[in-house]
Scaffold this motif. Structure first.
Motif, PDB file in Angstrom:
ATOM      1  N   GLN A 263       0.603  -0.788  -0.210  1.00  0.00           N
ATOM      2  CA  GLN A 263       0.118   0.110  -0.124  1.00  0.00           C
ATOM      3  C   GLN A 263       0.723   1.382   0.201  1.00  0.00           C
ATOM      4  OE1 GLN A 263      -3.798   0.371  -0.096  1.00  0.00           O
ATOM      5  NE2 GLN A 263      -3.186  -0.962  -0.795  1.00  0.00           N
ATOM      6  N   VAL A 264       2.196   1.127   0.732  1.00  0.00           N
ATOM      7  CA  VAL A 264       2.965   2.728   0.709  1.00  0.00           C
ATOM      8  C   VAL A 264       3.909   2.416  -0.971  1.00  0.00           C
ATOM      9  CG1 VAL A 264       4.959   3.086   1.488  1.00  0.00           C
ATOM     10  CG2 VAL A 264       3.481   2.160   3.019  1.00  0.00           C
ATOM     11  N   ALA A 265       3.422   1.598  -1.227  1.00  0.00           N
ATOM     12  CA  ALA A 265       4.436   1.583  -2.676  1.00  0.00           C
ATOM     13  C   ALA A 265       2.963   2.407  -3.362  1.00  0.00           C
ATOM     14  CB  ALA A 265       4.355   0.572  -3.476  1.00  0.00           C
ATOM     15  N   ALA A 266       1.542   1.808  -3.630  1.00  0.00           N
ATOM     16  CA  ALA A 266       0.941   2.186  -4.150  1.00  0.00           C
ATOM     17  C   ALA A 266       0.095   3.582  -4.296  1.00  0.00           C
ATOM     18  CB  ALA A 266      -0.333   1.389  -3.942  1.00  0.00           C
ATOM     19  N   ARG A 267       0.258   3.516  -2.894  1.00  0.00           N
ATOM     20  CA  ARG A 267      -0.128   5.090  -2.921  1.00  0.00           C
ATOM     21  C   ARG A 267       1.715   6.216  -2.114  1.00  0.00           C
ATOM     22  NH1 ARG A 267      -4.026   3.640   2.248  1.00  0.00           N
ATOM     23  NH2 ARG A 267      -4.867   6.182   1.667  1.00  0.00           N
ATOM     24  N   ILE A 268       2.206   5.901  -2.564  1.00  0.00           N
ATOM     25  CA  ILE A 268       3.433   6.547  -2.502  1.00  0.00           C
ATOM     26  C   ILE A 268       3.261   8.640  -3.045  1.00  0.00           C
ATOM     27  CG2 ILE A 268       4.504   6.283  -5.044  1.00  0.00           C
ATOM     28  CD1 ILE A 268       6.207   7.064  -1.960  1.00  0.00           C
ATOM     29  N   ALA A 269       2.353   8.572  -3.717  1.00  0.00           N
ATOM     30  CA  ALA A 269       1.976   9.831  -4.784  1.00  0.00           C
ATOM     31  C   ALA A 269       0.896  10.266  -3.694  1.00  0.00           C
ATOM     32  CB  ALA A 269       1.469   9.828  -5.664  1.00  0.00           C
ATOM     33  N   GLU A 270       0.200  10.264  -2.782  1.00  0.00           N
ATOM     34  CA  GLU A 270      -0.216  10.642  -2.346  1.00  0.00           C
ATOM     35  C   GLU A 270       0.431  11.119  -0.745  1.00  0.00           C
ATOM     36  OE1 GLU A 270      -4.046   9.317   0.994  1.00  0.00           O
ATOM     37  OE2 GLU A 270      -3.385   7.929  -0.767  1.00  0.00           O
ATOM     38  N   ILE A 271       0.890   9.888  -0.669  1.00  0.00           N
ATOM     39  CA  ILE A 271       1.707  10.333   0.912  1.00  0.00           C
ATOM     40  C   ILE A 271       2.849  11.429   0.236  1.00  0.00           C
ATOM     41  CG2 ILE A 271       3.923   9.895   1.758  1.00  0.00           C
ATOM     42  CD1 ILE A 271       2.819   6.285   1.569  1.00  0.00           C
ATOM     43  N   SER A 272       3.197  11.681  -0.894  1.00  0.00           N
ATOM     44  CA  SER A 272       4.088  12.601  -1.490  1.00  0.00           C
ATOM     45  C   SER A 272       3.381  13.941  -1.112  1.00  0.00           C
ATOM     46  CB  SER A 272       4.724  12.674  -2.903  1.00  0.00           C
ATOM     47  OG  SER A 272       5.866  10.775  -2.057  1.00  0.00           O
ATOM     48  N   ASP A 273       2.269  14.204  -1.408  1.00  0.00           N
ATOM     49  CA  ASP A 273       1.071  14.924  -1.742  1.00  0.00           C
ATOM     50  C   ASP A 273       1.430  15.800  -1.068  1.00  0.00           C
ATOM     51  OD1 ASP A 273      -0.616  17.637  -2.895  1.00  0.00           O
ATOM     52  OD2 ASP A 273      -2.440  16.270  -2.272  1.00  0.00           O
ATOM     53  N   ARG A 274       1.944  17.474  -1.952  1.00  0.00           N
ATOM     54  CA  ARG A 274       2.280  18.423  -1.051  1.00  0.00           C
ATOM     55  C   ARG A 274       1.727  19.701  -0.246  1.00  0.00           C
ATOM     56  NH1 ARG A 274       7.802  20.722  -2.679  1.00  0.00           N
ATOM     57  NH2 ARG A 274       8.247  21.951  -0.983  1.00  0.00           N
ATOM     58  N   ALA A 275       0.842  19.484  -0.798  1.00  0.00           N
ATOM     59  CA  ALA A 275      -0.668  20.307  -0.137  1.00  0.00           C
ATOM     60  C   ALA A 275      -0.259  19.832   1.343  1.00  0.00           C
ATOM     61  CB  ALA A 275      -1.775  19.364  -1.110  1.00  0.00           C
ATOM     62  N   GLY A 276      -0.441  21.061   2.083  1.00  0.00           N
ATOM     63  CA  GLY A 276      -0.812  21.184   3.672  1.00  0.00           C
ATOM     64  C   GLY A 276       0.682  20.599   4.780  1.00  0.00           C
ATOM     65  N   GLU A 277       1.649  20.725   3.740  1.00  0.00           N
ATOM     66  CA  GLU A 277       2.471  20.081   3.815  1.00  0.00           C
ATOM     67  C   GLU A 277       3.390  21.183   5.270  1.00  0.00           C
ATOM     68  OE1 GLU A 277       6.746  20.218   1.678  1.00  0.00           O
ATOM     69  OE2 GLU A 277       6.150  22.313   0.748  1.00  0.00           O
ATOM     70  N   ILE A 278       3.916  21.021   6.072  1.00  0.00           N
ATOM     71  CA  ILE A 278       4.500  22.315   7.222  1.00  0.00           C
ATOM     72  C   ILE A 278       6.403  22.640   7.197  1.00  0.00           C
ATOM     73  CG2 ILE A 278       2.341  21.899   8.651  1.00  0.00           C
ATOM     74  CD1 ILE A 278       3.874  19.722   9.999  1.00  0.00           C
ATOM     75  N   VAL A 279       6.958  22.632   8.486  1.00  0.00           N
ATOM     76  CA  VAL A 279       7.685  23.654   8.063  1.00  0.00           C
ATOM     77  C   VAL A 279       8.116  23.108   9.533  1.00  0.00           C
ATOM     78  CG1 VAL A 279      10.097  24.705   8.754  1.00  0.00           C
ATOM     79  CG2 VAL A 279       8.362  24.899   6.801  1.00  0.00           C
ATOM     80  N   PRO A 280       8.629  21.736  10.621  1.00  0.00           N
ATOM     81  CA  PRO A 280       8.119  21.408  12.241  1.00  0.00           C
ATOM     82  C   PRO A 280       8.812  22.422  13.172  1.00  0.00           C
ATOM     83  CG  PRO A 280       8.459  19.210  10.800  1.00  0.00           C
ATOM     84  CD  PRO A 280       8.512  20.636   9.306  1.00  0.00           C
ATOM     85  N   GLU A 281       8.137  22.383  13.799  1.00  0.00           N
ATOM     86  CA  GLU A 281       9.392  23.155  14.781  1.00  0.00           C
ATOM     87  C   GLU A 281      10.139  22.632  15.540  1.00  0.00           C
ATOM     88  OE1 GLU A 281       9.090  26.794  16.106  1.00  0.00           O
ATOM     89  OE2 GLU A 281       8.035  27.002  13.659  1.00  0.00           O
ATOM     90  N   MET A 282      10.212  21.752  15.396  1.00  0.00           N
ATOM     91  CA  MET A 282      11.372  20.253  15.931  1.00  0.00           C
ATOM     92  C   MET A 282      10.172  18.695  15.613  1.00  0.00           C
ATOM     93  SD  MET A 282      10.050  20.116  20.181  1.00  0.00           S
ATOM     94  CE  MET A 282      10.124  21.678  20.371  1.00  0.00           C
ATOM     95  N   GLY A 283      11.680  18.520  16.099  1.00  0.00           N
ATOM     96  CA  GLY A 283      11.189  16.931  15.498  1.00  0.00           C
ATOM     97  C   GLY A 283      10.477  16.395  16.172  1.00  0.00           C
ATOM     98  N   ALA A 284       9.826  16.526  17.040  1.00  0.00           N
ATOM     99  CA  ALA A 284       8.242  15.573  17.782  1.00  0.00           C
ATOM    100  C   ALA A 284       7.128  15.908  16.846  1.00  0.00           C
ATOM    101  CB  ALA A 284       8.518  16.487  19.038  1.00  0.00           C
ATOM    102  N   ALA A 285       7.294  16.843  16.163  1.00  0.00           N
ATOM    103  CA  ALA A 285       5.466  16.645  15.187  1.00  0.00           C
ATOM    104  C   ALA A 285       5.724  16.176  13.584  1.00  0.00           C
ATOM    105  CB  ALA A 285       6.312  18.736  14.533  1.00  0.00           C
ATOM    106  N   GLN A 286       7.375  15.338  13.682  1.00  0.00           N
ATOM    107  CA  GLN A 286       6.178  13.851  12.707  1.00  0.00           C
ATOM    108  C   GLN A 286       6.353  13.026  13.615  1.00  0.00           C
ATOM    109  OE1 GLN A 286       9.782  12.342  11.211  1.00  0.00           O
ATOM    110  NE2 GLN A 286       9.198  10.077  11.155  1.00  0.00           N
ATOM    111  N   GLY A 287       6.221  12.640  14.813  1.00  0.00           N
ATOM    112  CA  GLY A 287       5.372  12.029  15.734  1.00  0.00           C
ATOM    113  C   GLY A 287       3.768  11.831  15.796  1.00  0.00           C
ATOM    114  N   MET A 288       3.487  13.407  15.962  1.00  0.00           N
ATOM    115  CA  MET A 288       2.699  14.121  16.429  1.00  0.00           C
ATOM    116  C   MET A 288       1.645  14.240  15.727  1.00  0.00           C
ATOM    117  SD  MET A 288       2.574  15.034  19.420  1.00  0.00           S
ATOM    118  CE  MET A 288       0.858  15.503  19.813  1.00  0.00           C
TER     119      MET A 288
END
Length: 300
Positions: A263-288
């Motif tokens: 599913q990761v392979a099939a949906r990589i375009a969705e995962i890569s979609d830059r709409a709504g991307e952020i610049v995290p304030e710190m690394g914990a943002a990914q986990g959140m």
């Protein structure tokens, strides 16, 4: 933009970008430690002549400067350099980590010693210098630190795996130090320069070198170490152009189950979609973000 009363250390300041940075700071009132080992582009050899020449230029402008030949890879020598600045002027406000070397080869042909040495100069050199001034800046409740990163680190460049790895590591160093230094008004930024210096002389006719003077980069550096400097900025500069680079994170999606890899392979375009991307304030943002997806799924 003035630096009156400020004391700056600029490493690798015997020529090229470092020289322009030192002169730029001095012209605007800073007292400058001109550090340069005086070695060849690959880091071999050494001489204080280059640093002394820049000191003479600063003094001719009516400024104050001292030369220092310490290798940034030698922490004891770096500490002695900082102590000399403190003894003469009583403070250190600005650190410009600019010293660097090149030992370019493809990864297949590169000796590990050449990889290790380039990382030692660029990354550990910046670590050594920053560590030597960190407590001084904390006690002052003021500090401005600039790391010199590179497009080779941010985006890669053929034959520069060692240099690129070291330069990207400096971005990671900046990210954490800017967080840890915030309460003491220590601001840490990265400069990604494009300039014609001896570090790029092999490119020859591949670039319009007359348009890539290092003096065109220094205005960006001055901003990054000014009183009103930002923090955690990656500023690119060259030929009079200025751009900003970011490390971003997409919103992605949640995938679980036995066929998750497929599913990761099939949906990589969705995962890569830059709409709504952020610049995290710190690394914990990914986990959140990831936990928010999981909790939303549990709620149905």
């Amino acid at each position: 933009m003035r630096f009156d009363g400020r004391v700056a250390i600029v490493t690798g300041a015997g020529g090229g970008l470092g020289r322009e940075h030192a002169l730029g700071l001095a012209r605007r009132g800073a007292r400058v430690v001109v550090n340069d080992l005086g070695g060849a582009r690959d880091g071999s050899g050494g001489s204080a002549t280059a640093a002394e020449g820049v000191v003479a230029e600063i003094e001719a402008l009516g400024g104050e400067a001292i030369a220092n030949p310490a290798s940034v890879t030698d922490f004891d020598a770096v500490q002695a350099m900082v102590e000399a600045a403190m003894s003469k002027w009583g403070r250190v406000d600005i650190l410009v980590n600019n010293a660097g070397v090149l030992r370019d080869k493809t990864f297949a042909k590169m000796d590990l010693e050449d990889f290790r040495f380039v990382v030692d100069v660029h990354l550990m050199g910046a670590v050594n210098c920053t560590k030597a001034v960190w407590e001084i800046m904390r006690a002052q409740n003021y500090g401005r630190i600039a790391m010199t990163t590179s497009s080779s680190g941010l985006y890669g460049n053929f034959g520069q795996s060692n240099y690129g790895a070291a330069k990207m590591a400096l971005v990671g160093l900046m990210q954490t130090l800017s967080i840890e230094g915030a309460k003491n008004d220590i601001r840490v930024n990265c400069l990604a320069p494009t300039a014609h210096t001896r570090m790029t002389e092999d490119l020859g006719a591949a670039l319009p070198l007359d348009q890539l003077g290092p003096e065109l980069v220094t205005p960006g550096l001055l901003y990054l170490v000014s009183e009103d400097a930002p923090s955690r900025m990656i500023l690119a500069a060259g030929a009079g152009g200025f751009e900003r680079a970011y490390v971003t994170l997409t919103q992605g999606t949640r995938i679980v189950g036995e066929d998750a890899a497929e599913q990761v392979a099939a949906r990589i375009a969705e995962i890569s979609d830059r709409a709504g991307e952020i610049v995290p304030e710190m690394g914990a943002a990914q986990g959140m973000i990831e936990l928010q997806k999981a909790q939303a799924a549990l709620r149905g």
